[in-house]
Design an enzyme around this catalytic site. Structure first.
Site, PDB file in Angstrom:
ATOM      1  N   SER A   1       0.829  -1.212   0.000  1.00 40.65           N
ATOM      2  CA  SER A   1       0.000   0.000   0.000  1.00 40.65           C
ATOM      3  C   SER A   1       0.862   1.259   0.000  1.00 40.65           C
ATOM      4  O   SER A   1       0.477   2.269  -0.599  1.00 40.65           O
ATOM      5  CB  SER A   1      -0.989  -0.003   1.170  1.00 40.65           C
ATOM      6  OG  SER A   1      -0.315   0.173   2.394  1.00 40.65           O
ATOM      7  N   ASN A   2       2.028   1.219   0.640  1.00 44.27           N
ATOM      8  CA  ASN A   2       2.923   2.376   0.573  1.00 44.27           C
ATOM      9  C   ASN A   2       3.485   2.546  -0.837  1.00 44.27           C
ATOM     10  O   ASN A   2       3.610   3.668  -1.321  1.00 44.27           O
ATOM     11  CB  ASN A   2       4.046   2.261   1.602  1.00 44.27           C
ATOM     12  CG  ASN A   2       3.579   2.693   2.981  1.00 44.27           C
ATOM     13  OD1 ASN A   2       3.408   3.883   3.239  1.00 44.27           O
ATOM     14  ND2 ASN A   2       3.312   1.726   3.851  1.00 44.27           N
TER      15      ASN A   2
ATOM     16  N   ILE B   1      18.963  -5.094   4.946  1.00 48.38           N
ATOM     17  CA  ILE B   1      19.723  -4.732   3.740  1.00 48.38           C
ATOM     18  C   ILE B   1      21.196  -5.036   4.041  1.00 48.38           C
ATOM     19  O   ILE B   1      21.724  -4.603   5.072  1.00 48.38           O
ATOM     20  CB  ILE B   1      19.543  -3.231   3.415  1.00 48.38           C
ATOM     21  CG1 ILE B   1      18.074  -2.912   3.148  1.00 48.38           C
ATOM     22  CG2 ILE B   1      20.423  -2.812   2.243  1.00 48.38           C
ATOM     23  CD1 ILE B   1      17.503  -3.521   1.898  1.00 48.38           C
TER      24      ILE B   1
ATOM     25  N   HIS C   1       8.464   3.274   9.292  1.00 47.88           N
ATOM     26  CA  HIS C   1       8.159   2.396  10.421  1.00 47.88           C
ATOM     27  C   HIS C   1       6.824   2.841  11.040  1.00 47.88           C
ATOM     28  O   HIS C   1       6.620   4.036  11.256  1.00 47.88           O
ATOM     29  CB  HIS C   1       9.286   2.457  11.461  1.00 47.88           C
ATOM     30  CG  HIS C   1       9.077   1.491  12.584  1.00 47.88           C
ATOM     31  ND1 HIS C   1       9.333   0.141  12.454  1.00 47.88           N
ATOM     32  CD2 HIS C   1       8.596   1.666  13.834  1.00 47.88           C
ATOM     33  CE1 HIS C   1       9.024  -0.469  13.586  1.00 47.88           C
ATOM     34  NE2 HIS C   1       8.576   0.439  14.436  1.00 47.88           N
TER      35      HIS C   1
ATOM     36  N   ASP D   1      16.007  -0.571  12.362  1.00 48.38           N
ATOM     37  CA  ASP D   1      15.152   0.542  12.840  1.00 48.38           C
ATOM     38  C   ASP D   1      15.939   1.606  13.595  1.00 48.38           C
ATOM     39  O   ASP D   1      15.460   2.163  14.583  1.00 48.38           O
ATOM     40  CB  ASP D   1      14.034   0.015  13.767  1.00 48.38           C
ATOM     41  CG  ASP D   1      12.962  -0.743  13.017  1.00 48.38           C
ATOM     42  OD1 ASP D   1      12.830  -0.550  11.798  1.00 48.38           O
ATOM     43  OD2 ASP D   1      12.254  -1.533  13.652  1.00 48.38           O
TER      44      ASP D   1
ATOM     45  N   GLU E   1       0.933   7.054   6.927  1.00 48.50           N
ATOM     46  CA  GLU E   1       2.104   6.632   6.144  1.00 48.50           C
ATOM     47  C   GLU E   1       1.960   7.039   4.677  1.00 48.50           C
ATOM     48  O   GLU E   1       2.920   7.503   4.060  1.00 48.50           O
ATOM     49  CB  GLU E   1       2.275   5.108   6.205  1.00 48.50           C
ATOM     50  CG  GLU E   1       2.750   4.588   7.537  1.00 48.50           C
ATOM     51  CD  GLU E   1       3.073   3.101   7.492  1.00 48.50           C
ATOM     52  OE1 GLU E   1       4.048   2.700   8.134  1.00 48.50           O
ATOM     53  OE2 GLU E   1       2.351   2.335   6.806  1.00 48.50           O
TER      54      GLU E   1
HETATM   55  C1  GAR Z   1       3.848  -0.578   6.747  1.00 48.16           C
HETATM   56  O1  GAR Z   1       2.931  -0.243   7.762  1.00 48.16           O
HETATM   57  C2  GAR Z   1       5.259  -0.310   7.212  1.00 48.16           C
HETATM   58  O2  GAR Z   1       5.363   0.774   8.101  1.00 48.16           O
HETATM   59  C3  GAR Z   1       5.585  -1.600   7.917  1.00 48.16           C
HETATM   60  O3  GAR Z   1       5.048  -2.588   7.081  1.00 48.16           O
HETATM   61  C4  GAR Z   1       3.859  -2.090   6.501  1.00 48.16           C
HETATM   62  C5  GAR Z   1       3.859  -2.418   5.021  1.00 48.16           C
HETATM   63  O4  GAR Z   1       2.597  -2.165   4.469  1.00 48.16           O
HETATM   64  N1  GAR Z   1       6.993  -1.741   8.095  1.00 48.16           N
HETATM   65  C6  GAR Z   1       7.541  -2.253   9.196  1.00 48.16           C
HETATM   66  O5  GAR Z   1       6.881  -2.700  10.109  1.00 48.16           O
HETATM   67  C7  GAR Z   1       9.066  -2.225   9.212  1.00 48.16           C
HETATM   68  N2  GAR Z   1       9.575  -2.471  10.514  1.00 48.16           N
HETATM   69  P1  GAR Z   1       2.384  -2.095   2.893  1.00 48.16           P
HETATM   70  O6  GAR Z   1       2.985  -3.360   2.283  1.00 48.16           O
HETATM   71  O7  GAR Z   1       0.903  -2.043   2.719  1.00 48.16           O
HETATM   72  O8  GAR Z   1       3.060  -0.845   2.398  1.00 48.16           O
END
Ligand code: GAR
Length: 204
Positions: free
Chosen positions: A12-13, A92, A108, A149, A178
């Protein structure tokens, strides 16, 4: 800015980044989407937008060095100069971090340095936030260094955790934030507005 997005999940991001580019709100080209997970929604989303989508996993290489080399040559092949981690659930490799020093961001779903570190991802973060009883949570965009993190914080915004919130409702609020923040933070990098002094970062 020639961007690579690394994602392991739904994407989604990635969708928010694509939308910002399409609307002209993010002056970047999305060169490639990279995932460790063949069934990541993010890979599907990339393909349906005609963006190269590559699955690459460390397990398929004899060593971390070999994996790093493969990643670095993949990034060079796509002329990538900036990496955005968007729900990428792997470390990474240090060689890649060194090569892209201060040019890798992560998003995050909480206010670091709280509720971060190994094992703190996705819904687990929101469960820990609710369990702790804190009254605010939020989103952190930070530069990636060799520790999980951990790198310098670029942008943070808070939201209220209410008595009615559970991990699911909190996750929805955090994700909405986000999707606004990540394109804005990446835009600041693309426009050269991110300043650094030591490990302190701010946006002009
Ligand atoms: C997001 O909420 C991001 O902040 C989190 O994974 C999700 C991915 O969502 N990342 C972490 O927790 C990293 N420690 P998405 O696939 O829908 O973008």
């Amino acid at each position: 800015m020639n961007l690579a997005v690394f994602a392991s999940g739904r994407g989604s991001n990635l969708g928010a980044i694509l939308e910002a580019i399409r609307k002209g709100d993010l002056p970047a080209r999305l060169s490639v989407v990279i995932s460790n997970n063949a069934s990541a929604g993010a890979l599907e989303l990339a393909r349906s937008n005609h963006i190269p989508a590559v699955r690459i996993r460390q397990q398929e290489y004899p060593s971390e060095e070999a994996f790093s080399e493969a990643l670095i040559s993949l990034l060079a092949q796509h002329e990538v100069d900036f990496i955005a981690l968007a729900g990428y659930m792997r470390m990474i490799p240090p060689d890649v971090i060194a090569r892209f020093r201060n040019r890798i961001t992560n998003i995050h779903p909480a206010l670091l340095p709280s509720f971060g570190g190994s094992g703190m991802y996705g819904m687990r973060v929101h469960e820990a936030v609710i369990r702790s009883g804190v009254k605010i949570s939020g989103v952190t965009v930070h530069l990636v260094d060799e520790e999980y993190d951990h790198g310098p914080i670029v942008m943070q915004r808070a939201i209220e955790v209410t008595a009615n919130d559970d991990p699911v409702s909190l996750a929805a609020k955090v994700q909405k934030l986000e999707h606004e923040m990540y394109p804005q933070a990446l835009r600041a990098f693309a426009e050269g507005r991110v300043m650094m002094k030591g490990t302190t970062v701010w946006i002009r």
